[in-house]
Design a protein around this motif. Sequence first.
Motif, PDB file in Angstrom:
ATOM      1  N   PHE A 118       0.887  -1.097   0.018  1.00 15.91           N
ATOM      2  CA  PHE A 118      -0.196   0.073   0.091  1.00 15.91           C
ATOM      3  C   PHE A 118       0.940   1.235  -0.146  1.00 15.91           C
ATOM      4  CE2 PHE A 118      -2.076   3.639   2.270  1.00 15.91           C
ATOM      5  CZ  PHE A 118      -2.952   3.837   1.491  1.00 15.91           C
ATOM      6  N   LYS A 119       0.998   1.982  -1.210  1.00 22.62           N
ATOM      7  CA  LYS A 119       1.806   3.166  -1.229  1.00 22.62           C
ATOM      8  C   LYS A 119       1.088   4.561  -0.871  1.00 22.62           C
ATOM      9  CE  LYS A 119       4.129   0.911  -5.192  1.00 22.62           C
ATOM     10  NZ  LYS A 119       4.623   1.318  -6.489  1.00 22.62           N
ATOM     11  N   LEU A 120       1.502   4.758   0.500  1.00 26.16           N
ATOM     12  CA  LEU A 120       0.747   5.785   1.169  1.00 26.16           C
ATOM     13  C   LEU A 120       1.233   7.279   0.495  1.00 26.16           C
ATOM     14  CD1 LEU A 120      -0.748   6.730   3.612  1.00 26.16           C
ATOM     15  CD2 LEU A 120       1.527   6.950   4.773  1.00 26.16           C
ATOM     16  N   VAL A 121       2.330   7.352   0.182  1.00 29.57           N
ATOM     17  CA  VAL A 121       2.367   8.986  -0.703  1.00 29.57           C
ATOM     18  C   VAL A 121       1.639   8.803  -1.850  1.00 29.57           C
ATOM     19  CG1 VAL A 121       4.082  10.151  -1.853  1.00 29.57           C
ATOM     20  CG2 VAL A 121       4.631   8.850   0.418  1.00 29.57           C
ATOM     21  N   LYS A 122       1.574   7.622  -2.699  1.00 27.77           N
ATOM     22  CA  LYS A 122       0.692   7.727  -4.056  1.00 27.77           C
ATOM     23  C   LYS A 122      -0.780   7.948  -3.515  1.00 27.77           C
ATOM     24  CE  LYS A 122       3.744   6.740  -7.223  1.00 27.77           C
ATOM     25  NZ  LYS A 122       3.946   7.727  -8.497  1.00 27.77           N
ATOM     26  N   PHE A 123      -1.176   7.352  -2.449  1.00 31.52           N
ATOM     27  CA  PHE A 123      -2.550   7.598  -2.322  1.00 31.52           C
ATOM     28  C   PHE A 123      -2.890   9.183  -1.747  1.00 31.52           C
ATOM     29  CE2 PHE A 123      -5.403   7.798   1.737  1.00 31.52           C
ATOM     30  CZ  PHE A 123      -6.651   7.389   1.002  1.00 31.52           C
ATOM     31  N   TYR A 124      -2.180   9.495  -1.098  1.00 32.43           N
ATOM     32  CA  TYR A 124      -2.358  11.017  -0.621  1.00 32.43           C
ATOM     33  C   TYR A 124      -2.172  12.005  -1.914  1.00 32.43           C
ATOM     34  CZ  TYR A 124      -1.880  10.037   4.120  1.00 32.43           C
ATOM     35  OH  TYR A 124      -1.934   9.475   5.734  1.00 32.43           O
ATOM     36  N   GLN A 125      -1.488  11.625  -2.827  1.00 29.30           N
ATOM     37  CA  GLN A 125      -1.205  12.268  -3.996  1.00 29.30           C
ATOM     38  C   GLN A 125      -2.355  12.325  -4.877  1.00 29.30           C
ATOM     39  OE1 GLN A 125       1.793  10.911  -6.694  1.00 29.30           O
ATOM     40  NE2 GLN A 125       1.821  12.755  -7.846  1.00 29.30           N
ATOM     41  N   ARG A 126      -2.872  10.726  -5.023  1.00 29.65           N
ATOM     42  CA  ARG A 126      -4.264  10.854  -5.840  1.00 29.65           C
ATOM     43  C   ARG A 126      -5.269  11.803  -5.097  1.00 29.65           C
ATOM     44  NH1 ARG A 126      -2.438   5.423  -5.790  1.00 29.65           N
ATOM     45  NH2 ARG A 126      -3.880   4.725  -4.063  1.00 29.65           N
ATOM     46  N   ARG A 127      -5.448  11.581  -3.813  1.00 33.77           N
ATOM     47  CA  ARG A 127      -6.296  12.437  -2.870  1.00 33.77           C
ATOM     48  C   ARG A 127      -6.321  13.897  -3.448  1.00 33.77           C
ATOM     49  NH1 ARG A 127     -10.421  10.550  -3.188  1.00 33.77           N
ATOM     50  NH2 ARG A 127      -9.452   9.498  -4.941  1.00 33.77           N
ATOM     51  N   PHE A 128      -5.118  14.259  -3.480  1.00 32.92           N
ATOM     52  CA  PHE A 128      -4.893  15.576  -3.601  1.00 32.92           C
ATOM     53  C   PHE A 128      -5.185  16.233  -4.888  1.00 32.92           C
ATOM     54  CE2 PHE A 128      -2.106  19.080  -4.968  1.00 32.92           C
ATOM     55  CZ  PHE A 128      -2.271  19.922  -4.018  1.00 32.92           C
ATOM     56  N   ASN A 129      -4.767  15.366  -5.840  1.00 33.52           N
ATOM     57  CA  ASN A 129      -5.199  15.541  -7.402  1.00 33.52           C
ATOM     58  C   ASN A 129      -6.872  15.678  -7.460  1.00 33.52           C
ATOM     59  OD1 ASN A 129      -2.537  15.884  -7.989  1.00 33.52           O
ATOM     60  ND2 ASN A 129      -2.404  13.878  -8.688  1.00 33.52           N
ATOM     61  N   ARG A 130      -7.250  14.790  -6.769  1.00 30.17           N
ATOM     62  CA  ARG A 130      -8.980  14.766  -6.880  1.00 30.17           C
ATOM     63  C   ARG A 130      -9.429  15.942  -6.364  1.00 30.17           C
ATOM     64  NH1 ARG A 130     -12.791  15.472  -8.744  1.00 30.17           N
ATOM     65  NH2 ARG A 130     -14.640  13.928  -8.884  1.00 30.17           N
ATOM     66  N   ILE A 131      -8.903  16.339  -5.256  1.00 32.35           N
ATOM     67  CA  ILE A 131      -9.809  17.298  -4.040  1.00 32.35           C
ATOM     68  C   ILE A 131      -9.309  18.725  -4.398  1.00 32.35           C
ATOM     69  CG2 ILE A 131      -9.949  17.688  -1.819  1.00 32.35           C
ATOM     70  CD1 ILE A 131      -9.846  14.985  -1.184  1.00 32.35           C
ATOM     71  N   VAL A 132      -8.104  19.078  -4.529  1.00 31.17           N
ATOM     72  CA  VAL A 132      -7.692  20.455  -4.405  1.00 31.17           C
ATOM     73  C   VAL A 132      -8.006  21.101  -5.616  1.00 31.17           C
ATOM     74  CG1 VAL A 132      -5.631  21.666  -4.007  1.00 31.17           C
ATOM     75  CG2 VAL A 132      -5.965  19.806  -2.610  1.00 31.17           C
ATOM     76  N   PRO A 133      -7.466  20.788  -6.657  1.00 27.58           N
ATOM     77  CA  PRO A 133      -7.841  21.583  -7.970  1.00 27.58           C
ATOM     78  C   PRO A 133      -9.279  22.096  -8.172  1.00 27.58           C
ATOM     79  CG  PRO A 133      -6.295  19.682  -8.644  1.00 27.58           C
ATOM     80  CD  PRO A 133      -6.902  19.341  -7.309  1.00 27.58           C
ATOM     81  N   PRO A 134     -10.333  20.957  -8.033  1.00 23.48           N
ATOM     82  CA  PRO A 134     -11.693  21.810  -8.104  1.00 23.48           C
ATOM     83  C   PRO A 134     -12.101  22.679  -6.961  1.00 23.48           C
ATOM     84  CG  PRO A 134     -11.585  19.284  -8.347  1.00 23.48           C
ATOM     85  CD  PRO A 134     -10.217  19.451  -7.968  1.00 23.48           C
TER      86      PRO A 134
END
Length: 616
Positions: A59-75
């Motif tokens: 389970f790649k924690l950094v990748k998980f947080y990165q995906r969540r950031f990309n999905r949440i922050v820009p919109p």
Amino acid sequence: MRIKWFSFIRIAGLLSVLTYHFFQNSYPGGFIGVDIFFTFSGFLITALMIDEFAKTRQFKLVKFYQRRFNRIVPPLLLAILVVLPFTYLVSPDYVTGIGKQIAAAMGFTTNYFEIATGGSYESKFIPHLFVHTWSLAVEVHFYILWGLIIAGLVQWMHKSNSNQKEMVVSFRSMIAFISLVFAAVSVILMGLRSFNLTDYSAVYFSSLTHCFPFFIGALTASFTGITMVPKRFQQTLNQARLMPTVISLVLAFVFLAMLGFVMHFDSQKTYLGGILIASLVTAFAIVKARTLHNLTPNMIEPKCATFIADISYSMYLYHWPLFVIFSQRMNTISAVIMTIVIGVPFSALSYYIIEPLLAGKQPRDIKKTTLLKPIKLGLAAGGLLLLIIAATVIKTAPGLTQLDQKLWISSLYQARDNMTTSKTVIQADVKQQQAAKDKHKQAVTIPKGVSIIGDSVTAGTREYLQQNVADSTVDAAGERTMQLAYDVMMRAQANHLLRENVVLSIGTNALPGSNEQLEKLINDLKPGHRLILVTPYDGRADATWNSFKLAQFERTLPKKYNFITIADWQKMAQKHPEVFAGTDGVHFAGRHEGDVIYAQTVNEGLKQGAKTPVKK
């Protein structure tokens, strides 16, 4: 792997929230749409975590947080930038402290910011434009915590001597156990903290008390899944039948829709099990939608449903601030139409174009790569312009609303008057001491005129009242309860400053027991006074509210006490809904027409009171 029919879970959540915010009086429980989103998010994220572990044992924690950031922050950032130019359409009150709101939204702390500032969808005089991002804060808090827990769990699993198959089973079991414990603790906390409250906003906003839908979703994922499903659930899928599954799913959606009609934000039942029921029914719907996916291999999900589900997050971000703004300029239906007309295109632009570009991917709807450069330049130019406008709005935003300014100025005037009163009391004490020395005590006479004791409604119109209610003094303060009003009256009475006519405008903050406290106040009022009771008004209140019950009780008192008169502000206010348009339904500070009818109500009560005897 995209699961067909999951889109309808997202759509149910979105429609519920939108209907609640657009037509709150008709659909008072639509706030459970947030819990539909929460439950689904908990399920989806956890199911994907299980899939990742089952395939890679990692389970790649950094990748998980990165995906969540990309999905949440820009919109979120785009929504803030798009909304701010529209604030020029309304009063500067609507951008009061907007910089702090934006900082809270981007810092994912809106829920605690609103708790600290007394925010609520239902009780703010000027609603915060980004109050709805409280749910985003709770969601991000869950992602951070859950990511760390899963990462730690994976590390612990690697230290065991289990084979790969046993590791996956154990992994699911541990997720189920942890989810159950966290959900139970959160449910219990919400229930316990809901007691003895008149405003449930703090319980509703808190990540601790409102995180259990995520863990119910996570628990559901541990027993089911998306790509990798456990043996028992696979057997359930194999035994499932189409029509019973469809009927069950439809009934779940109907049940959730009906909850929106019967649940209320200000009812303790909502926090003692109402939200829990909504989350459990959502989990049931998720399982049935997952089952239906297997039962319909040759069916395609309607494109319109997929589209609405795709833009649901961004549309959630746009709808509240746009509706608040447009509802100040036009009727509700027109405001809804404008919100959708503007929100949907920007939501689609965000999901299909901007988010992929920021993630370093080519948008799937742009086939020609030659178009990418001009599109990027156009978006950059537009973003820069919006950023300049946003900076201007934030810099020029006022620090206080008109209501806050009124209350602040009122408090200064009251402090001045209190100093004058203190001087009068000292002078009176000196005279009494002198009289005692001379052994010629004089009978204390009750001052003529009007003493007005009120709460924040009275404080907001204090200056106008003193100018338009003859020979009056006003003592008013926000959050004043009947007990606090009693203390004010007793202090004035003890100092011989309570005037012949006492106007009591208390009840907006009525608590259980207010009737008994009012009876005590009446009994302890000394002879020689008349009492004029101003009934409390709250445009949101129904027959179950303490303020509504207090007004009904007050109307019965003139038959029992001949020195009591009713100044029926509740009935007068109901005749003038325009005074409360766009407010919390209680205050009208800053609106001259509100000052006028409030003073008229008080004067009419005094006029009728003059016909009654004083207390004997």
